[in-house]
Motif scaffolding. Structure first.
Motif, PDB file in Angstrom:
ATOM      1  N   GLU A   2     -15.176  36.623   7.093  1.00  0.00           N
ATOM      2  CA  GLU A   2     -15.453  37.681   8.443  1.00  0.00           C
ATOM      3  C   GLU A   2     -16.350  36.998   8.952  1.00  0.00           C
ATOM      4  O   GLU A   2     -17.395  36.220   8.373  1.00  0.00           O
ATOM      5  N   LYS A   3     -16.499  36.940  10.187  1.00  0.00           N
ATOM      6  CA  LYS A   3     -17.207  36.552  11.052  1.00  0.00           C
ATOM      7  C   LYS A   3     -18.675  36.980  10.873  1.00  0.00           C
ATOM      8  O   LYS A   3     -18.786  38.435  10.568  1.00  0.00           O
ATOM      9  N   LEU A   4     -19.778  36.257  10.960  1.00  0.00           N
ATOM     10  CA  LEU A   4     -21.034  36.745  10.980  1.00  0.00           C
ATOM     11  C   LEU A   4     -21.682  37.623  11.928  1.00  0.00           C
ATOM     12  O   LEU A   4     -21.124  37.191  13.038  1.00  0.00           O
ATOM     13  N   ASN A   5     -22.349  38.702  11.942  1.00  0.00           N
ATOM     14  CA  ASN A   5     -22.982  39.467  12.960  1.00  0.00           C
ATOM     15  C   ASN A   5     -24.155  38.565  13.165  1.00  0.00           C
ATOM     16  O   ASN A   5     -24.752  37.801  12.753  1.00  0.00           O
ATOM     17  N   ASP A   6     -24.993  39.240  14.245  1.00  0.00           N
ATOM     18  CA  ASP A   6     -25.942  38.345  14.918  1.00  0.00           C
ATOM     19  C   ASP A   6     -27.140  38.181  13.900  1.00  0.00           C
ATOM     20  O   ASP A   6     -27.724  37.382  13.805  1.00  0.00           O
ATOM     21  N   ASP A   7     -27.318  39.378  13.158  1.00  0.00           N
ATOM     22  CA  ASP A   7     -28.518  39.345  12.094  1.00  0.00           C
ATOM     23  C   ASP A   7     -28.260  38.297  11.051  1.00  0.00           C
ATOM     24  O   ASP A   7     -29.071  37.607  10.629  1.00  0.00           O
ATOM     25  N   LEU A  13     -28.856  30.471  10.418  1.00  0.00           N
ATOM     26  CA  LEU A  13     -29.405  29.575  11.286  1.00  0.00           C
ATOM     27  C   LEU A  13     -31.036  29.214  10.680  1.00  0.00           C
ATOM     28  O   LEU A  13     -31.051  28.053  10.739  1.00  0.00           O
ATOM     29  N   ALA A  14     -31.500  29.942  10.079  1.00  0.00           N
ATOM     30  CA  ALA A  14     -32.851  29.411   9.637  1.00  0.00           C
ATOM     31  C   ALA A  14     -32.607  28.533   8.477  1.00  0.00           C
ATOM     32  O   ALA A  14     -33.544  27.849   7.919  1.00  0.00           O
ATOM     33  N   SER A  15     -31.659  28.725   7.678  1.00  0.00           N
ATOM     34  CA  SER A  15     -31.361  27.619   6.398  1.00  0.00           C
ATOM     35  C   SER A  15     -30.920  26.346   6.855  1.00  0.00           C
ATOM     36  O   SER A  15     -30.879  25.789   5.908  1.00  0.00           O
ATOM     37  N   VAL A  16     -30.777  26.347   8.117  1.00  0.00           N
ATOM     38  CA  VAL A  16     -30.303  24.714   8.399  1.00  0.00           C
ATOM     39  C   VAL A  16     -30.972  24.376   9.634  1.00  0.00           C
ATOM     40  O   VAL A  16     -30.373  23.992  10.869  1.00  0.00           O
ATOM     41  N   PRO A  17     -32.333  24.068   9.618  1.00  0.00           N
ATOM     42  CA  PRO A  17     -33.007  23.483  10.792  1.00  0.00           C
ATOM     43  C   PRO A  17     -32.371  22.140  11.058  1.00  0.00           C
ATOM     44  O   PRO A  17     -31.778  21.270  10.453  1.00  0.00           O
ATOM     45  N   GLU A  23     -21.132  28.069  21.573  1.00  0.00           N
ATOM     46  CA  GLU A  23     -19.708  28.240  21.821  1.00  0.00           C
ATOM     47  C   GLU A  23     -19.354  28.544  20.080  1.00  0.00           C
ATOM     48  O   GLU A  23     -18.235  28.118  20.011  1.00  0.00           O
ATOM     49  N   ASP A  24     -19.703  29.559  19.688  1.00  0.00           N
ATOM     50  CA  ASP A  24     -19.270  30.119  18.341  1.00  0.00           C
ATOM     51  C   ASP A  24     -19.154  29.091  17.409  1.00  0.00           C
ATOM     52  O   ASP A  24     -18.246  29.219  16.540  1.00  0.00           O
ATOM     53  N   ALA A  25     -20.092  27.992  17.437  1.00  0.00           N
ATOM     54  CA  ALA A  25     -20.094  27.127  16.397  1.00  0.00           C
ATOM     55  C   ALA A  25     -21.478  26.567  16.346  1.00  0.00           C
ATOM     56  O   ALA A  25     -22.568  26.805  16.887  1.00  0.00           O
ATOM     57  N   ALA A  74     -11.528  32.863  11.677  1.00  0.00           N
ATOM     58  CA  ALA A  74     -12.329  34.088  11.835  1.00  0.00           C
ATOM     59  C   ALA A  74     -12.742  34.236  13.550  1.00  0.00           C
ATOM     60  O   ALA A  74     -13.314  35.171  13.827  1.00  0.00           O
ATOM     61  N   GLY A  75     -12.659  33.135  14.141  1.00  0.00           N
ATOM     62  CA  GLY A  75     -12.921  33.118  15.664  1.00  0.00           C
ATOM     63  C   GLY A  75     -14.510  32.878  15.733  1.00  0.00           C
ATOM     64  O   GLY A  75     -15.005  33.506  16.887  1.00  0.00           O
ATOM     65  N   GLY A  76     -15.083  32.222  14.760  1.00  0.00           N
ATOM     66  CA  GLY A  76     -16.579  31.986  15.219  1.00  0.00           C
ATOM     67  C   GLY A  76     -17.143  31.489  13.776  1.00  0.00           C
ATOM     68  O   GLY A  76     -16.363  30.916  12.984  1.00  0.00           O
ATOM     69  N   LEU A  77     -18.206  31.889  13.435  1.00  0.00           N
ATOM     70  CA  LEU A  77     -18.965  31.547  12.430  1.00  0.00           C
ATOM     71  C   LEU A  77     -19.032  32.216  11.118  1.00  0.00           C
ATOM     72  O   LEU A  77     -19.061  33.468  11.207  1.00  0.00           O
ATOM     73  N   THR A  78     -18.819  31.991   9.945  1.00  0.00           N
ATOM     74  CA  THR A  78     -18.837  32.537   8.976  1.00  0.00           C
ATOM     75  C   THR A  78     -19.735  31.906   7.801  1.00  0.00           C
ATOM     76  O   THR A  78     -20.304  30.835   8.088  1.00  0.00           O
ATOM     77  N   GLU A  79     -19.930  32.369   6.349  1.00  0.00           N
ATOM     78  CA  GLU A  79     -20.601  31.905   5.461  1.00  0.00           C
ATOM     79  C   GLU A  79     -20.194  30.572   5.273  1.00  0.00           C
ATOM     80  O   GLU A  79     -20.893  29.685   4.828  1.00  0.00           O
ATOM     81  N   LYS A  80     -18.713  30.148   5.345  1.00  0.00           N
ATOM     82  CA  LYS A  80     -18.503  28.799   4.874  1.00  0.00           C
ATOM     83  C   LYS A  80     -19.023  27.799   5.842  1.00  0.00           C
ATOM     84  O   LYS A  80     -19.187  26.706   5.160  1.00  0.00           O
ATOM     85  N   ASP A  81     -19.110  28.120   6.891  1.00  0.00           N
ATOM     86  CA  ASP A  81     -19.786  27.185   8.016  1.00  0.00           C
ATOM     87  C   ASP A  81     -21.191  26.698   7.373  1.00  0.00           C
ATOM     88  O   ASP A  81     -21.522  25.310   7.315  1.00  0.00           O
ATOM     89  N   PHE A  82     -22.089  27.834   7.059  1.00  0.00           N
ATOM     90  CA  PHE A  82     -23.133  27.585   6.499  1.00  0.00           C
ATOM     91  C   PHE A  82     -23.216  26.896   5.298  1.00  0.00           C
ATOM     92  O   PHE A  82     -24.202  26.153   4.848  1.00  0.00           O
TER      93      PHE A  82
END
Length: 95
Positions: A2-7, A13-17, A23-25, A74-82
Motif C-alpha cells: 500500500e501507498k504510504l500516508n502523509d504521516d 523521509l527522516a530515515s533517508v537524509p 512527484e510521488d517519488a 501502488a501509484g506512489g511511495l511504499t515501504e519498499k521504496d524506503f
C-alpha cells in the motif's frame, strides 16, 4: 503493498537524509570520483534491487548517478521504496 500516508511518508523521509520527495517519488544524486566507481555502485545496487524485486529508475553520466524510487503498482511511495533507499545509502556508504 500500500501507498504510504502523509504521516508514514514524513517518518520514512527522516530515515533517508539527502533524498527529496516530489512527484510521488523520492530522488537523490550521488557523485563519485570517476565512472568506474559509479558503475561499481550501480552494479551493487542492481544486485540488491533484484533481490528485493524492486528496481530504481536511474540515470548515469560519467561519475554522477541520479536515482528515483517509486512503486508504480501502488501509484506512489511504499515501504519498499524506503527499504531500497536505505540499502542504497548503505552501499554508497561502503564505497
Amino acid at each position: 503493498m500500500e501507498k504510504l500516508n502523509d504521516d508514514q511518508l514524513d517518518k520514512e523521509l527522516a530515515s533517508v537524509p539527502g533524498w527529496d520527495h516530489y512527484e510521488d517519488a523520492i530522488h537523490t544524486t550521488f557523485e563519485f570520483d570517476n565512472f568506474m566507481d559509479a558503475f561499481s555502485v550501480m552494479t551493487r545496487i542492481a544486485l540488491e534491487a533484484e533481490k528485493m524485486e524492486h528496481h530504481p529508475d536511474w540515470h548515469n553520466v560519467y561519475n554522477t548517478l541520479e536515482i528515483t524510487l517509486s512503486t508504480h503498482d501502488a501509484g506512489g511511495l511504499t515501504e519498499k521504496d524506503f527499504q531500497l533507499a536505505r540499502a542504497i545509502e548503505h552501499i554508497v556508504g561502503d564505497e
